[in-house]
Design an enzyme around this catalytic site. Structure first.
Site, PDB file in Angstrom:
ATOM      1  N   SER A 140     159.910  88.551  40.603  1.00 32.60           N
ATOM      2  CA  SER A 140     158.590  88.192  39.994  1.00 32.60           C
ATOM      3  C   SER A 140     157.516  89.094  40.505  1.00 32.60           C
ATOM      4  O   SER A 140     157.735  90.115  41.380  1.00 32.60           O
ATOM      5  CB  SER A 140     157.959  86.793  40.520  1.00 32.60           C
ATOM      6  OG  SER A 140     156.657  86.573  40.260  1.00 32.60           O
ATOM      7  N   TYR A 154     156.278  81.294  47.770  1.00 32.12           N
ATOM      8  CA  TYR A 154     157.072  81.773  46.723  1.00 32.12           C
ATOM      9  C   TYR A 154     157.057  83.233  46.603  1.00 32.12           C
ATOM     10  O   TYR A 154     157.809  83.815  46.596  1.00 32.12           O
ATOM     11  CB  TYR A 154     156.238  81.254  45.467  1.00 32.12           C
ATOM     12  CG  TYR A 154     157.023  81.836  44.019  1.00 32.12           C
ATOM     13  CD1 TYR A 154     158.099  81.299  43.461  1.00 32.12           C
ATOM     14  CD2 TYR A 154     156.234  82.968  43.382  1.00 32.12           C
ATOM     15  CE1 TYR A 154     158.443  81.626  42.416  1.00 32.12           C
ATOM     16  CE2 TYR A 154     156.894  83.361  42.143  1.00 32.12           C
ATOM     17  CZ  TYR A 154     158.007  82.783  41.841  1.00 32.12           C
ATOM     18  OH  TYR A 154     158.523  83.033  40.476  1.00 32.12           O
TER      19      TYR A 154
END
Length: 249
Positions: A140, A154
């Site tokens: 990401s 995350y």
């Protein structure tokens, strides 16, 4: 025959998270590019639906919990050898740093980092990867490129994924196995549509992107296919940012 370096014809590709979102789009796109797809789903009830969406025949699907190695037995003993792995499964977690607990790290890292990395290691030890195979991890921009409030766990998992992928690229180069990551920006998948975010908020967030929209699962799938295909045969240890220019701001 038409020249197409992006073709996956004759290749066997394993895709995790194949029941929904980016993983589903990747499995479908790989099948359309001629690959034999090994689709990994979390829920056994998703197997028939997942297989029905793939183009062509001779595809397979396995139920597997990435965070539980005991559930991998059927996959690791199945009769196939892989030319590529697309690690698309992932979970999100939003919690201010002051409130995070170890259990949250265990859950998120289990799916986003430990699961896909150890699965690749297990497949490698079982001689399930061909020489010249390509491994793609979905990381990401959150963590490796940018950060958001309340997204520390995350972001940490995705940052760690980039770090280990770079090292894997060096360690596996002698086997001619390539390892790369894609770094998506916000992608319109079920992952972003939670009870904590309204449709209006999503629309406003999309306006922050230079291209004034979120990415689609299919656009991420096409980036993954590039890294799986022979078109990227001299690409390893890198991160392909697919974020509509967001991380440039």
């Amino acid at each position: 025959m038409e020249f197409n370096p992006f073709s996956l014809a004759g290749k066997t590709i394993l895709v995790t998270g194949a029941a929904s979102g980016m993983g589903r789009a990747t499995a479908i796109a790989c099948s359309k590019m001629g690959a034999h797809v090994i689709a990994i789903v979390h829920d056994p009830n998703d197997i028939d639906q997942t297989l029905s969406e793939l183009e062509g025949t001779y595809h397979q699907a396995f139920p597997l919990d990435l965070s539980n190695e005991e559930s991998w037995c059927a996959l690791l003993t199945a009769d196939f050898v892989l030319d590529g792995i697309a690690n698309c499964a992932g979970i999100a977690s939003m919690n201010p740093f002051a409130f995070i607990k170890k259990e949250e790290f265990d859950k998120v890292f289990g799916v986003n980092l430990f699961g896909p990395v150890l699965l690749v290691k297990s497949l490698l030890k079982k001689k399930k990867l061909n020489k010249g195979a390509s491994v793609v991890f979905v990381s990401s921009i959150d963590g490796p490129r940018i950060v958001h409030p309340g997204n520390s766990v995350y972001s940490a998992s995705k940052n760690a994924l980039v770090g280990i992928a770079r090292n894997m690229a060096i360690d596996l180069a002698s086997k001619m196995i390539r390892v790369n990551c894609i770094l998506p920006g916000t992608t319109d998948t079920p992952l972003i549509r939670t009870s904590n975010v309204t449709e209006e908020e999503l629309q406003e967030n999309a306006k922050l992107f230079p291209l004034k929209r979120f990415g689609t699962p299919e656009e991420m799938a096409y980036a993954i296919i590039y890294l799986l295909s022979d078109a990227s045969s001299f690409v390893t240890g890198t991160e392909l940012v697919v974020d509509g220019g967001y991380s440039l701001l």
